[in-house]
Design a protein around this motif. Sequence first.
Motif, short mmCIF file in Angstrom:
data_model
loop_
_atom_site.label_atom_id
_atom_site.label_comp_id
_atom_site.label_asym_id
_atom_site.label_seq_id
_atom_site.Cartn_x
_atom_site.Cartn_y
_atom_site.Cartn_z
N VAL B 31 -2.60 -7.86 5.91
CA VAL B 31 -3.58 -8.93 5.80
C VAL B 31 -3.11 -10.07 6.70
O VAL B 31 -2.17 -10.80 6.35
CB VAL B 31 -3.73 -9.41 4.35
CG1 VAL B 31 -4.73 -10.57 4.28
CG2 VAL B 31 -4.18 -8.27 3.46
N ASP B 32 -3.72 -10.16 7.84
CA ASP B 32 -3.30 -11.19 8.79
C ASP B 32 -4.41 -12.21 9.02
O ASP B 32 -4.27 -13.12 9.86
CB ASP B 32 -2.88 -10.57 10.12
CG ASP B 32 -3.92 -9.60 10.65
OD1 ASP B 32 -3.64 -8.91 11.64
OD2 ASP B 32 -5.03 -9.54 10.07
N GLU B 33 -5.51 -12.06 8.32
CA GLU B 33 -6.56 -13.05 8.37
C GLU B 33 -7.34 -12.94 7.06
O GLU B 33 -7.30 -11.90 6.39
CB GLU B 33 -7.48 -12.83 9.55
CG GLU B 33 -8.16 -11.48 9.57
CD GLU B 33 -9.02 -11.29 10.80
OE1 GLU B 33 -8.98 -12.13 11.71
OE2 GLU B 33 -9.76 -10.30 10.83
N GLY B 59 -8.06 -11.96 0.23
CA GLY B 59 -6.69 -11.88 0.73
C GLY B 59 -6.52 -12.82 1.90
O GLY B 59 -7.30 -12.79 2.85
N GLN B 60 -5.51 -13.68 1.80
CA GLN B 60 -5.21 -14.55 2.92
C GLN B 60 -3.75 -14.97 2.81
O GLN B 60 -3.13 -14.88 1.77
CB GLN B 60 -6.13 -15.76 2.98
CG GLN B 60 -6.08 -16.67 1.78
CD GLN B 60 -7.05 -17.82 1.92
OE1 GLN B 60 -8.07 -17.74 2.62
NE2 GLN B 60 -6.75 -18.93 1.27
N GLY B 61 -3.21 -15.50 3.92
CA GLY B 61 -1.81 -15.88 3.95
C GLY B 61 -1.57 -17.23 3.32
O GLY B 61 -2.40 -17.73 2.54
N THR B 267 0.94 -9.55 3.36
CA THR B 267 0.81 -10.38 4.55
C THR B 267 1.90 -10.11 5.57
O THR B 267 1.83 -10.63 6.69
CB THR B 267 0.84 -11.86 4.16
OG1 THR B 267 2.04 -12.11 3.41
CG2 THR B 267 -0.38 -12.25 3.34
N ASP B 268 2.88 -9.30 5.21
CA ASP B 268 3.95 -8.96 6.15
C ASP B 268 4.62 -7.68 5.69
O ASP B 268 4.34 -7.16 4.61
CB ASP B 268 4.96 -10.11 6.26
CG ASP B 268 5.65 -10.16 7.62
OD1 ASP B 268 6.25 -11.20 7.97
OD2 ASP B 268 5.60 -9.13 8.34
N VAL B 299 6.06 -13.51 1.06
CA VAL B 299 5.08 -12.48 1.43
C VAL B 299 4.14 -12.29 0.25
O VAL B 299 4.59 -12.07 -0.87
CB VAL B 299 5.77 -11.15 1.79
CG1 VAL B 299 4.70 -10.07 2.06
CG2 VAL B 299 6.69 -11.31 2.99
N ARG B 300 2.86 -12.38 0.51
CA ARG B 300 1.89 -12.09 -0.55
C ARG B 300 1.70 -10.57 -0.68
O ARG B 300 1.66 -9.86 0.34
CB ARG B 300 0.55 -12.74 -0.26
CG ARG B 300 0.50 -14.23 -0.53
CD ARG B 300 -0.96 -14.67 -0.65
NE ARG B 300 -1.06 -16.12 -0.73
CZ ARG B 300 -0.92 -16.81 -1.85
NH1 ARG B 300 -0.63 -16.19 -2.99
NH2 ARG B 300 -1.05 -18.13 -1.83
#
Lengths: 889, 323
Positions: B31-33, B59-61, B267-268, B299-300
């Motif tokens: 999830v990068d955006e 989902g977001q950072g 997210t990572d 990290v989510r």
Amino acid sequence: MNRSAALRALFAFSLLSPGLSLAAEAPPSPAADEKPALVPPNLVHFVEAPFPESESEADGRTDAAVILRISISATGEVVEVDVVESGGEAFDRAAEEAARQFVFEPATSGGTPIPVRIGYRYEFVWRPQLEKKTTADFVGSVRDRATRQPVAGVRVTLGSGASAVTDEAGAFHIDDLEPGTWSVALDGPGFVPVSTEESFEASHVVEALYEVELASGDDGEDDLDFEIVVAIPRVKKQVVSTEVLADQGRRVPGTQGDVLKVVENMPGVGRAAAGSGSLVVWGAAPQDTRVYVDGIRVPRLYHDGGYRSVLHSDLVRSVELFPGGYGPTYGRGLGGVVLVQQRRLDEEGTHGSADLNGIDASLSSRTELADGVHFAIAARRSHLHSVVGETSSLFTKDDVADVVPIPRFWDGQARLALQLGAGEMVEVGGLLSSDRLDHSLVASDPALSTRRSTGLDFHRVYARYENKSQNGSVTSVTGSFGGDASSRVDTVGSTSTSIEDDAAIYSLRASWRGPVADSVIMEVGVDADFTSSTSTRRGSIGAPPREGDATVFGRPPPDQINADAWDTTIGSVAPYAQLDFGFLDDRLHVIPGLRAEPYVVQTSRSTPKVGDLPAVSIVRADAVLEPRLSARFAITPELGVRAAYGVYHQAPGSDDLSAVFGTPTLGLSRAEHWLAGATYRLWEGMEIELVGFTTRSEELAVRNPATSPALAQALAQNGEGRTMGGQLMLRQDKIGPFFGWLSYSLVKSERRDGPDQAWRLFDYDQRHVFTAVGSFDLGAGVEIGGRLRMASGFPRTPVVGSYYDAASDAYQPILGERNSIRIPWFLSADVRISKRFTIDKTELELYADVQNVTNHRNPEEIVFDPSYSHADYISGFPILPMAGARWSW
Amino acid sequence: MVTFRNAIPLFTLGALVSGCKPDLDDRLSLVDEPRILAIRAEPAEARPGTQVSYTALLGQGFGAETPPALSWSFCAARKPLAELGPVASACIEGQAGALVAFGEGAEARGALPKDACRSFGPEVPAPQPGEPAGRPVDPDETGGFFQPVILRADGDVSLGRTRVSCAIAGVTPEVLAEFQQRYVPNSNPALAGVVASWDGAEIALEPGDPGSGANRIPAGASVRLRASWPACDAAPCAGSEPYVVFDPEDRALVEKSEAIRVAWFATDGAFDHDRTGREAGGEPFSDNRWTAPEVAGPVRLWVVIRDDRGGTGWLDYVLDVRN
């Protein structure tokens, strides 16, 4: 040509000299007003003497004269004939015999009949008179293709039993042949027999020039190897067709020695998607092109994957493709027709072959059991799945079978032919074929696991009677029965689709073809077919996909499911007739034809099953007339033009008649073909052909576009199609060491799914297809060939966006205009090299066939990432080498 | 004779040559955006006219991005048979009359359309005299009918589907009665928890905010993550529920159990698999492996559980990756 002498006899008669005595006393000289004293006799009944058989023009005698002395009674009868001056013993006898039958008005003296003797000169003049023969003559010569020098000592043997041996001039002649089509075999001591066929008509002479190829003896081989090329032009019955004989077809690169695979290289045939093995002819869907083996329809030409055809090549004489505009003999299809002719069983001795290569192993045998009784059998079984399984570990750690669907197939044929008499034969035989394809991809996510399993078995049993009469007419009756059993199971995640169909097929084809008048040949016949199917289907209502579906590769089918079980019977009996009128010394042929075909389509369920309510069947009857017209004109011996028109119909398939997945009330689809072309023979064996064509089809079954369709109407018969194009072929028959052809097709094929819909490209549209094939004999049994193919990619629907389906946790594509983009061009160069060794009277051929020798990466399909934000291409086969060995005897 | 048209190229060609398939490296698990990861309806199955609460998992950072504006609509357009997607294109395109809006924001509440069983289910209008009867919508493998829900987020479209309790078309009254007696409406599955283990260490992940000190993971560690859910003996339950479905081929009710799918997002780092799961009747857990990033930081992590009758649940965590 019999020579019966027609004679013209001249006679002169004169009263003999005054020394002739008269039977009565001379009356006194009459007065001026009295009757003449003597009136000579008057010949009132002349009898023509035949020119003696013993005397002929060959002896130089063209005429003769016999002087006779004829005694005539007072009643005018001839009482005595004597030869005064002989013209020869035979002429004397003939003249005497004829003169004895003369009748005269008697001579008179003073009005009173008197007996007299007269001198008579009987003259004979010979003139030949032509009478039509009821047999045919066959003359020709055999020469070395390379040196053009005559070849002596070649035995030419016909299937009728007649034979001759070429003389020092390479010439032969065989007279008084029974009319019909006879095999012609050329052989000699130490030669491998080769054969072709010729047709003979009564009162005609067939002239043939055969060119044979002698293998060079540079490597010390003593035995000679023949290939036979018929140098006379081939008579074509249909306006547009491409025929390839088995021996040439086997040598085309990329066919791996399978004769029937040459069809893929013929003009008008689009390139099939990699591994599909389907035929796309003149823009028609694969299921619209029919395949016949000696008049018996079979469901497919190729096994799964397109690696092999369903018939062993050794039992194939030729394969001919009619992309459209064909005559009334065939029907029930909107597209083209592929006709496979099986090899005639008339060879002496035992022949056969064994072949082993990376794909399969096969065996065939043909033998003469007794005089006029021949038997043939062939079988083949694939082992590609085993080869890949055993060798893949050398190249990859992955289990290839899990990723690459590898077909498994086998087929077999058996035939028994009995020669009942000259031109009369009976044959019984059978065909079997089986295909299986299984593969699965197990994913950690059960929704992404896929499994597939397909199968298709078919068999045919047939009996054929054929009679070729003395006047050149041919009567043929073929009856057959058989079955097709197909199955398919697809599982994508939790959505499973299974389809099974078992069909029993009964067919009868009877025809008579022969001359009915000068330059008029008639063909009449009846073509009957009954297919009874039992079908079951369960799974996604949108799978398998249909032509025209707006979808992209890799997209799971709709998850809406249903199930159905139904029976169908589709039957038709088509009488047909065709007349071939020849004009202008057979240079112009106009061939009108008509096929009348009533259809009956019965479906066991008209609506989906509801509770325990009994099924209500539905029967639909249609009767159609299909006019066919073709013409060809040989403007000059080199230049010919042709044109054709035809109306064609096709019944719905049993799978489309489901009350749940289809529409039980579907009727016939219809098409019209128009075509025109020209052929020019540049020189002997080199021909160029240009054909333009257009087809229109209507009442095609498409998915119902309504948002709330009626029950049992998942399909609507609103589809239309149109195709326009041209094809160019430059073909070189085998002359010297080379044969080959170039073909180019430019075709635009479109469909629309309703009269109010826009036209779109057909899923199988291939705008440009170029094929170049060539085979070169290097001598010493070595042959090398190449094939170059270029083709436009198939149309595809672009993805212009995507959305997230949270329920299935997957992205779905948003599609652009249907079929508005294309996969890039396809380009492939294939090479074949073979070496033949002669071992006693057998032959061993080692060959290597390399497809895509340049390892060009050919895109076959567009593939997307899971979010449809990136795309790339899946490429087809990389370089694909195949080696094998074939031993024949 | 069954004729397979272009099915072989479309279905199998992608697997035809493994060495020639491009590597489109787009992992959905990263999830990068901001994007929608799941939509949950509560209840998971309801009758037409019932109020249903919808929740979107966005989902977001950790950035200060403004979350997208979310708007909810019911799709009112029935999908033609000629369209092979899960919903009518008219609803995706937002054509006039195709959508019925009912809410804004990450949560919304709306009543299922009263004609849901007719538009998207087995009910059909009575035929006019002389006209053939209409075709009912076909159910999915679980016998379900679904009301499509459209969620728009700044122009992006997500599709949710709510299982609608309808009757069964084309069955005898006895079968229908038995079905109505035995069938238990779907419940959303729920994760019992996620356990992370690596190099002999094991922790049960705890919900919390960044900096709370929970869920410490070494940088670069290869971590086995186990998501578990309750075992089920009978419905309703939060795991793999048993249910009855009418089999259209056998024309009888059959018992099935739900398959469970787990979707993994972070997210990572990198997961071995974007999706895991269990076939029906399998163990009530699913494993995946996640490789922590080399760079320390929060990290989510989201773990979404779905059953094959359309139910959804999730848990989300913040992992503290440390050197």
